[in-house]
Design a protein around this motif. Structure first.
Motif, PDB file in Angstrom:
ATOM      1  N   UNK A 272       0.976  -1.439   0.022  1.00  8.19           N
ATOM      2  CA  UNK A 272      -0.012  -0.042   0.176  1.00  8.19           C
ATOM      3  C   UNK A 272       0.893   1.472   0.047  1.00  8.19           C
ATOM      4  N   UNK A 273       0.136   2.397  -0.635  1.00  5.04           N
ATOM      5  CA  UNK A 273       1.115   3.742  -0.742  1.00  5.04           C
ATOM      6  C   UNK A 273      -0.086   4.712  -0.171  1.00  5.04           C
ATOM      7  N   UNK A 274       0.501   5.687   0.604  1.00  2.00           N
ATOM      8  CA  UNK A 274      -0.301   6.656   1.087  1.00  2.00           C
ATOM      9  C   UNK A 274      -1.516   7.345   0.181  1.00  2.00           C
ATOM     10  N   UNK A 275      -1.060   7.387  -0.923  1.00  4.53           N
ATOM     11  CA  UNK A 275      -1.967   7.906  -2.181  1.00  4.53           C
ATOM     12  C   UNK A 275      -3.128   7.089  -2.525  1.00  4.53           C
ATOM     13  N   UNK A 276      -3.062   5.727  -2.139  1.00  7.16           N
ATOM     14  CA  UNK A 276      -3.922   4.921  -2.712  1.00  7.16           C
ATOM     15  C   UNK A 276      -5.337   5.255  -2.005  1.00  7.16           C
ATOM     16  N   UNK A 277      -5.508   6.053  -0.921  1.00  7.41           N
ATOM     17  CA  UNK A 277      -6.808   6.447  -0.716  1.00  7.41           C
ATOM     18  C   UNK A 277      -7.599   7.421  -1.315  1.00  7.41           C
ATOM     19  N   UNK A 278      -6.825   8.011  -2.274  1.00  2.00           N
ATOM     20  CA  UNK A 278      -7.425   8.833  -3.184  1.00  2.00           C
ATOM     21  C   UNK A 278      -7.892   8.212  -4.482  1.00  2.00           C
ATOM     22  N   UNK A 279      -7.599   7.135  -4.664  1.00  2.00           N
ATOM     23  CA  UNK A 279      -8.035   5.945  -5.714  1.00  2.00           C
ATOM     24  C   UNK A 279      -9.142   5.419  -5.797  1.00  2.00           C
ATOM     25  N   UNK A 280      -9.982   5.409  -6.963  1.00  6.21           N
ATOM     26  CA  UNK A 280     -11.308   4.538  -7.187  1.00  6.21           C
ATOM     27  C   UNK A 280     -10.978   3.481  -7.650  1.00  6.21           C
ATOM     28  N   UNK A 281     -11.195   2.139  -6.913  1.00  5.52           N
ATOM     29  CA  UNK A 281     -10.901   0.894  -7.614  1.00  5.52           C
ATOM     30  C   UNK A 281     -12.177   0.246  -7.908  1.00  5.52           C
ATOM     31  N   UNK A 282     -12.254  -0.707  -8.759  1.00  8.22           N
ATOM     32  CA  UNK A 282     -13.502  -1.547  -8.754  1.00  8.22           C
ATOM     33  C   UNK A 282     -13.183  -2.997  -8.326  1.00  8.22           C
ATOM     34  N   UNK A 283     -11.984  -3.110  -7.754  1.00  5.74           N
ATOM     35  CA  UNK A 283     -11.547  -4.402  -7.130  1.00  5.74           C
ATOM     36  C   UNK A 283     -11.012  -4.151  -5.530  1.00  5.74           C
ATOM     37  N   UNK A 284     -11.030  -4.987  -4.746  1.00  4.57           N
ATOM     38  CA  UNK A 284     -10.406  -4.960  -3.525  1.00  4.57           C
ATOM     39  C   UNK A 284      -8.913  -4.722  -3.662  1.00  4.57           C
ATOM     40  N   UNK A 285      -8.680  -3.910  -2.636  1.00  8.30           N
ATOM     41  CA  UNK A 285      -7.145  -3.604  -2.472  1.00  8.30           C
ATOM     42  C   UNK A 285      -6.441  -4.324  -1.185  1.00  8.30           C
ATOM     43  N   UNK A 286      -5.370  -4.965  -1.446  1.00  4.44           N
ATOM     44  CA  UNK A 286      -4.949  -5.853  -0.432  1.00  4.44           C
ATOM     45  C   UNK A 286      -3.437  -5.629  -0.275  1.00  4.44           C
ATOM     46  N   UNK A 287      -2.927  -5.961   0.984  1.00  2.00           N
ATOM     47  CA  UNK A 287      -1.581  -5.622   1.185  1.00  2.00           C
ATOM     48  C   UNK A 287      -0.760  -7.073   1.178  1.00  2.00           C
ATOM     49  N   UNK A 288       0.162  -6.897   0.170  1.00  2.00           N
ATOM     50  CA  UNK A 288       0.810  -8.238  -0.329  1.00  2.00           C
ATOM     51  C   UNK A 288       1.577  -8.802   0.729  1.00  2.00           C
ATOM     52  N   UNK A 289       1.961  -7.819   1.672  1.00  2.00           N
ATOM     53  CA  UNK A 289       2.691  -8.578   2.854  1.00  2.00           C
ATOM     54  C   UNK A 289       1.996  -9.261   3.777  1.00  2.00           C
ATOM     55  N   UNK A 290       0.479  -9.202   3.865  1.00  2.00           N
ATOM     56  CA  UNK A 290      -0.458  -9.771   4.753  1.00  2.00           C
ATOM     57  C   UNK A 290      -1.357 -10.826   4.271  1.00  2.00           C
ATOM     58  N   UNK A 291      -1.134 -10.903   2.867  1.00  2.00           N
ATOM     59  CA  UNK A 291      -2.193 -11.661   2.218  1.00  2.00           C
ATOM     60  C   UNK A 291      -1.536 -12.961   1.626  1.00  2.00           C
ATOM     61  N   UNK A 292      -1.731 -14.192   2.029  1.00  2.00           N
ATOM     62  CA  UNK A 292      -1.250 -15.428   1.577  1.00  2.00           C
ATOM     63  C   UNK A 292      -1.590 -15.711   0.161  1.00  2.00           C
ATOM     64  N   UNK A 293      -0.602 -16.335  -0.575  1.00  2.00           N
ATOM     65  CA  UNK A 293      -0.897 -16.723  -1.996  1.00  2.00           C
ATOM     66  C   UNK A 293      -2.323 -17.832  -1.952  1.00  2.00           C
ATOM     67  N   UNK A 294      -2.214 -18.721  -0.698  1.00  2.00           N
ATOM     68  CA  UNK A 294      -3.066 -19.476  -0.986  1.00  2.00           C
ATOM     69  C   UNK A 294      -4.944 -19.180  -1.084  1.00  2.00           C
ATOM     70  N   UNK A 295      -4.771 -17.674  -0.572  1.00  2.00           N
ATOM     71  CA  UNK A 295      -6.267 -17.079  -0.663  1.00  2.00           C
ATOM     72  C   UNK A 295      -6.612 -17.210  -2.033  1.00  2.00           C
ATOM     73  N   UNK A 296      -5.792 -16.941  -2.935  1.00  2.00           N
ATOM     74  CA  UNK A 296      -6.382 -16.812  -4.489  1.00  2.00           C
ATOM     75  C   UNK A 296      -5.697 -17.821  -5.220  1.00  2.00           C
ATOM     76  N   UNK A 297      -4.739 -18.916  -4.664  1.00  2.00           N
ATOM     77  CA  UNK A 297      -4.221 -19.902  -5.375  1.00  2.00           C
ATOM     78  C   UNK A 297      -4.366 -21.128  -4.567  1.00  2.00           C
TER      79      UNK A 297
END
Length: 230
Positions: free
Chosen positions: A98-123
């Motif tokens: 995550x970057x501080x500027x992310x809060x100003x972005x509008x995304x159509x998908x969930x935004x997840x922290x790669x340091x806290x998200x295990x790959x088995x969540x999506x693989x």
């Protein structure tokens, strides 16, 4: 939860547990407990998108690593320098640091922290894929495919590359089109001056000769051995 012996009976149809020697019963129980505690290992294929012949690596990793750890594994397996930003993308999520500027972005998908998200969540199933993008200037897209799920009694202490093909493109070469132009330049005798300048630039930044067909699995595994799990 079934006992180790109940599990064994289902697998082997054995039923006369009491008639077995105590030492054998102990070994059976010990082995089955080890199997129950075995580590889940993923066989992943990493392939650069849009380049032919393909540039790819096949690696073994634990299923419980994070996406940030997978990023580091991809960097070492492919041969990148980890100079630029990255992100993973699934059908419903963007996964990055995550970057501080992310809060100003509008995304159509969930935004997840790669340091806290295990790959088995999506693989979690064979043939599932995620997209990994490195360097948003050159925009190198990699398709990460879960090819196989295995159990391993001895845990992996570091990732292992078991196969691959061709060298990683140079950093900052200009993406797919810049890379292809460099390949064409190497074959074109009318561009000798450009070729000489490119080779000098490559040697200065990479300290090596430019060989797009080179793949040294021992060298790759030496780099991967610097990433420790335990």
């Amino acid at each position: 939860m079934p006992t180790a012996w109940e599990t064994l009976k289902k697998i082997t149809k054995l039923s006369d547990y009491e008639t077995l020697p105590a030492s054998l019963r102990h070994e059976i129980e010990k082995t089955l407990e080890q199997v129950k505690k075995a580590e889940t290992i993923y066989q992943l294929k990493i392939q650069l998108r849009g380049i032919r012949p393909p540039i790819w690596r096949r690696v073994l990793v634990p299923s419980d690593i994070t996406f940030d750890q997978l990023h580091l594994i991809i960097q070492e397996a492919m041969g990148w320098g980890n100079y630029h930003l990255y992100q993973f993308e699934t059908s419903d999520a963007i996964i990055d640091v995550p970057h501080p500027d992310d809060r100003f972005m509008t995304l159509w998908k969930d935004k997840l922290d790669s340091r806290k998200t295990p790959i088995k969540k999506y693989l979690s199933k064979e043939k599932q894929k995620v997209l990994y993008t490195y360097d948003f200037g050159d925009n190198w897209d990699h398709i990460i495919t879960l090819e196989k799920i295995e159990k391993r009694i001895e845990p992996l202490t570091h990732p292992i590359c078991i196969k691959g093909s061709r060298a990683c493109p140079p950093e900052d070469v200009g993406g797919i089109w810049g890379y292809q132009d460099a390949i064409d330049m190497m074959k074109d005798d009318t561009r000798k001056q450009e070729r000489q300048e490119f080779l000098e630039w490559y040697d200065e930044w990479h300290g090596d000769d430019f060989d797009p067909e080179r793949f040294d699995i021992e060298e790759v595994n030496q780099r991967l051995a610097t990433i420790r799990f335990k």
